[in-house]
Design an enzyme around this catalytic site. Structure first.
Site, PDB file in Angstrom:
ATOM      1  N   GLU A   1     -36.279   5.472 -10.040  1.00 18.67           N
ATOM      2  CA  GLU A   1     -36.970   4.849 -11.171  1.00 18.67           C
ATOM      3  C   GLU A   1     -36.320   3.532 -11.593  1.00 18.67           C
ATOM      4  O   GLU A   1     -36.521   3.075 -12.720  1.00 18.67           O
ATOM      5  CB  GLU A   1     -37.022   5.831 -12.336  1.00 18.67           C
ATOM      6  CG  GLU A   1     -37.810   7.093 -12.019  1.00 18.67           C
ATOM      7  CD  GLU A   1     -37.813   8.080 -13.164  1.00 18.67           C
ATOM      8  OE1 GLU A   1     -38.570   7.865 -14.128  1.00 18.67           O
ATOM      9  OE2 GLU A   1     -37.047   9.056 -13.104  1.00 18.67           O
TER      10      GLU A   1
ATOM     11  N   SER B   1     -41.195  10.340 -13.323  1.00 12.22           N
ATOM     12  CA  SER B   1     -42.256   9.405 -12.923  1.00 12.22           C
ATOM     13  C   SER B   1     -43.078   9.904 -11.742  1.00 12.22           C
ATOM     14  O   SER B   1     -43.583   9.130 -10.942  1.00 12.22           O
ATOM     15  CB  SER B   1     -41.659   8.025 -12.599  1.00 12.22           C
ATOM     16  OG  SER B   1     -41.105   7.449 -13.753  1.00 12.22           O
TER      17      SER B   1
ATOM     18  N   SER C   1     -46.338   2.503 -21.535  1.00 16.65           N
ATOM     19  CA  SER C   1     -45.730   3.824 -21.727  1.00 16.65           C
ATOM     20  C   SER C   1     -46.264   4.527 -22.968  1.00 16.65           C
ATOM     21  O   SER C   1     -46.526   3.911 -24.001  1.00 16.65           O
ATOM     22  CB  SER C   1     -44.212   3.704 -21.816  1.00 16.65           C
ATOM     23  OG  SER C   1     -43.674   3.267 -20.599  1.00 16.65           O
TER      24      SER C   1
END
Length: 369
Positions: free
Chosen positions: A21, A196, A331
């Protein structure tokens, strides 16, 4: 700790890291840095490259291709850093010059994934005597391991997705038929300690099972095989220490098979976020109460995002708990708080205040006889 003459506190923002990530972390850093109240904080920017080296960064040019999610990179730096344990100032030194950096009062880490979100950096910051945003060592470590998260939530009587855990050493003999008998089809297979949606696959048959297992084991030594829940994907944002608050609920609408890494971060128009989620008040309230309970049971503090499935029969099932949610422009965590009345700068300020609060509580605990 000596305070700067201008009365501001010094905030270290950590980003990058060694996990899959890395690029998501770089994107999160852009928004966090932009939202910091410069009347309250001076910044020290610390990039962590893919080899794990810490470097001092300049805000003006620390990223390459910052506007391209597929090509974003951490720029090189001549200022690698050494860590000096002990706290109370002088925690970091510039290896090139030998100079000690200004003392850091608080840290905001957006080091998503392994070696950043799993308690390791949290432990280092504790050793350095630096308060930090996010859960402490135990909460971070437990929530990073989805297998351990489920065990604790189940023990507390909270609803989780049915699953089977497979270790690398047992993968060759994993019995597909027995797992299907227990969990049904389709299945989801995922690494136990990734975020993720990295390494996650949907499984429809035995051939797909073997392929998905091999893929997940590239990213971890332990994987989860889960029942595929047919339900809405609902997320909540939690904020606080002893008395955590829970945001409004949000819903993810994805055009892809599931909410994968590419869908989240690379594809335009592939996922929609509905905030607030269209839920009856009683159902929304129940979800928020379960989120708060999970947060407490898992030892979370400062922040976490709690993700759910809600079935057609209105069964509420915890999917996972993320102690370092994304802070990119798309997000869910900051968007949920914005919809709940806390804009991005206010959110960052509140997270830092909670970090100081938690550090004061920890300092009050007796450590000698």
């Amino acid at each position: 700790m000596e305070q700067p003459v201008n009365g501001k506190k010094r905030l270290a923002v950590l980003f990058g890291g060694q996990s899959t990530e890395h690029e998501v972390s770089l994107r999160s850093s852009i928004n966090v840095i932009k939202a910091v109240d410069r009347q309250k904080y001076d910044l020290t920017l610390i990039g962590v490259d893919k080899l794990g080296r810490w470097m001092l960064c300049d805000e003006a040019d620390y990223l390459v291709n910052p506007d391209d999610p597929a090509r974003i990179e951490l720029a090189s730096s001549a200022h690698y850093l050494a860590v000096v344990p002990g706290g109370h100032g002088g925690q970091l030194k510039d290896l090139a010059s030998g100079e000690t950096l200004p003392a850091i009062d608080v840290a905001f880490s957006v080091l998503h994934g392994a070696a950043g979100e799993d308690g390791s950096v949290q432990g280092l910051l504790r050793v350095l005597g630096i308060p930090f945003a996010g859960p402490d060592v135990l909460g971070s470590a437990v929530c990073m391991d989805k297998d351990m998260t489920k065990r604790i939530l189940r023990d507390a009587g909270l609803p989780v997705t049915p699953s089977v855990t497979i270790h690398r050493t047992d993968a060759a003999t994993a019995d597909f038929s027995a797992i299907v008998h227990q969990l049904g089809l389709p299945l989801f297979i995922k690494p136990a300690s990734q975020g993720s949606s990295v390494g996650v696959s949907k499984v429809l048959d035995q051939a797909g099972f073997r392929h998905a297992l091999d893929l997940a084991l590239v990213y971890d030594h332990k994987v989860l095989v889960e029942t595929a829940i047919d339900g809405r994907e609902i997320e909540t944002a939690v904020l606080g220490n002893d008395q955590p608050a829970v945001s409004v609920c949000g819903e993810i609408l994805s055009n892809d098979e599931f909410y994968a890494y590419d869908t989240k971060y690379l594809k335009d128009g592939q996922a929609g976020l509905v905030i607030p989620a269209q839920l009856e008040n009683r159902l929304s309230d129940e979800i928020r109460l379960i989120a708060q309970a999970a947060y407490r049971v898992l030892g979370c503090a400062v922040m976490a995002r709690v993700d759910f499935f809600v079935t057609e029969d209105e069964d509420i099932i915890i999917n996972e708990v993320n102690t370092l949610p994304g802070f990119t422009s798309i997000s869910m965590y900051p968007k949920l708080w914005e919809a709940s009345g806390l804009d991005y700068p206010q959110l960052i300020d509140r997270l830092l205040s909670l970090a100081f609060e938690r550090a004061r509580d920890a300092a009050a605990i007796k450590t000698d006889l």
